[in-house]
Design a protein around this motif. Structure first.
Motif, mmCIF file in Angstrom:
data_model
loop_
_atom_site.group_PDB
_atom_site.id
_atom_site.type_symbol
_atom_site.label_atom_id
_atom_site.label_comp_id
_atom_site.label_asym_id
_atom_site.label_seq_id
_atom_site.Cartn_x
_atom_site.Cartn_y
_atom_site.Cartn_z
ATOM 1 N N CYS A 56 47.214 29.676 -40.800
ATOM 2 C CA CYS A 56 48.445 30.308 -41.280
ATOM 3 C C CYS A 56 48.271 31.827 -41.352
ATOM 4 C CB CYS A 56 48.786 29.764 -42.664
ATOM 5 S SG CYS A 56 50.211 30.539 -43.442
ATOM 6 N N TYR A 57 49.287 32.536 -40.942
ATOM 7 C CA TYR A 57 49.310 33.996 -41.033
ATOM 8 C C TYR A 57 50.308 34.388 -42.083
ATOM 9 C CZ TYR A 57 46.188 34.084 -37.340
ATOM 10 O OH TYR A 57 45.048 33.891 -36.643
ATOM 11 N N THR A 58 49.860 35.202 -43.026
ATOM 12 C CA THR A 58 50.764 35.670 -44.063
ATOM 13 C C THR A 58 50.924 37.169 -43.954
ATOM 14 O OG1 THR A 58 48.972 35.875 -45.681
ATOM 15 C CG2 THR A 58 50.177 33.815 -45.663
ATOM 16 N N ALA A 83 52.544 40.287 -46.340
ATOM 17 C CA ALA A 83 52.930 40.524 -47.732
ATOM 18 C C ALA A 83 53.447 41.950 -47.895
ATOM 19 C CB ALA A 83 51.756 40.266 -48.654
ATOM 20 N N CYS A 98 58.128 29.697 -38.993
ATOM 21 C CA CYS A 98 58.041 30.187 -40.372
ATOM 22 C C CYS A 98 57.727 29.000 -41.276
ATOM 23 C CB CYS A 98 59.345 30.852 -40.802
ATOM 24 S SG CYS A 98 59.263 31.510 -42.473
ATOM 25 N N TYR A 135 56.978 29.327 -44.773
ATOM 26 C CA TYR A 135 57.620 29.563 -46.069
ATOM 27 C C TYR A 135 58.097 31.005 -46.115
ATOM 28 C CZ TYR A 135 53.019 31.467 -47.270
ATOM 29 O OH TYR A 135 51.849 32.189 -47.280
ATOM 30 N N TYR A 136 59.096 31.262 -46.972
ATOM 31 C CA TYR A 136 59.689 32.594 -47.017
ATOM 32 C C TYR A 136 60.463 32.742 -48.314
ATOM 33 C CZ TYR A 136 61.984 36.766 -45.146
ATOM 34 O OH TYR A 136 62.405 38.055 -44.923
ATOM 35 N N ARG A 153 57.273 36.960 -49.876
ATOM 36 C CA ARG A 153 56.187 35.985 -49.713
ATOM 37 C C ARG A 153 56.506 35.165 -48.482
ATOM 38 N NH1 ARG A 153 56.054 30.816 -51.565
ATOM 39 N NH2 ARG A 153 53.999 29.964 -51.943
ATOM 40 N N GLU A 154 55.677 35.294 -47.425
ATOM 41 C CA GLU A 154 56.025 34.641 -46.164
ATOM 42 C C GLU A 154 54.786 34.225 -45.382
ATOM 43 O OE1 GLU A 154 57.893 37.662 -43.450
ATOM 44 O OE2 GLU A 154 57.683 38.963 -45.209
ATOM 45 N N GLY A 155 54.891 33.101 -44.685
ATOM 46 C CA GLY A 155 53.791 32.592 -43.889
ATOM 47 C C GLY A 155 54.285 32.052 -42.561
ATOM 48 N N TYR A 156 53.455 32.174 -41.531
ATOM 49 C CA TYR A 156 53.822 31.791 -40.166
ATOM 50 C C TYR A 156 52.709 30.974 -39.528
ATOM 51 C CZ TYR A 156 57.345 35.110 -41.218
ATOM 52 O OH TYR A 156 58.386 35.746 -41.856
#
Length: 120
Positions: free
Chosen positions: A7-9, A11, A41, A43-44, A56-59
């Motif tokens: 996962c890539y976040t 911030a 995506c 989460y966001y 707050r986001e993850g890919y």
């Protein structure tokens, strides 16, 4: 140790004057709506502490993160007219971070290499 979490976040932290906070939150609603359709995506969301905002986001991978930035680029430009990007962190395994260093350079992020961990 092998890192199973890919996962890539990203911030980003924003400073918003109290007089523009309502408008900035309207931008946040638009960011969320535009991002919902992005398949990579994970989460966001936005969180707030007074006049500071954090996204707050993850890919799933670097391509997902770059696709997101392209998707929200014009909206981000508008939001930055009433806010200041005070900090930007990017976290993930090095092999994918290498794909992000040049495209994100203009935002002056701090890159964190994920070395230990797992994801369920």
């Amino acid at each position: 140790m092998s890192v199973q979490d890919k996962c890539y976040t990203i911030a980003p932290y924003f400073k918003v004057s109290s007089s523009n906070l309502g408008t900035f939150k309207e931008f946040c609603e638009q960011f969320v709506e535009k991002t919902k359709g992005e398949s990579k995506c994970l989460y966001y969301g936005f969180s707030f502490d007074g006049d500071e905002a954090h996204c707050r986001e993850g890919y799933a991978d670097a391509e997902g993160l770059l696709a997101h930035l392209q998707n929200i680029g014009a909206l981000l430009e508008e939001a930055l007219k009433i806010s200041t990007l005070t900090r930007l962190e990017v976290h993930g395994p090095e092999e994918e971070l290498a794909k992000l260093r040049e495209p994100l350079a203009h935002l002056k992020p701090q890159f964190f290499i994920l070395e230990y961990g797992f994801r369920r």
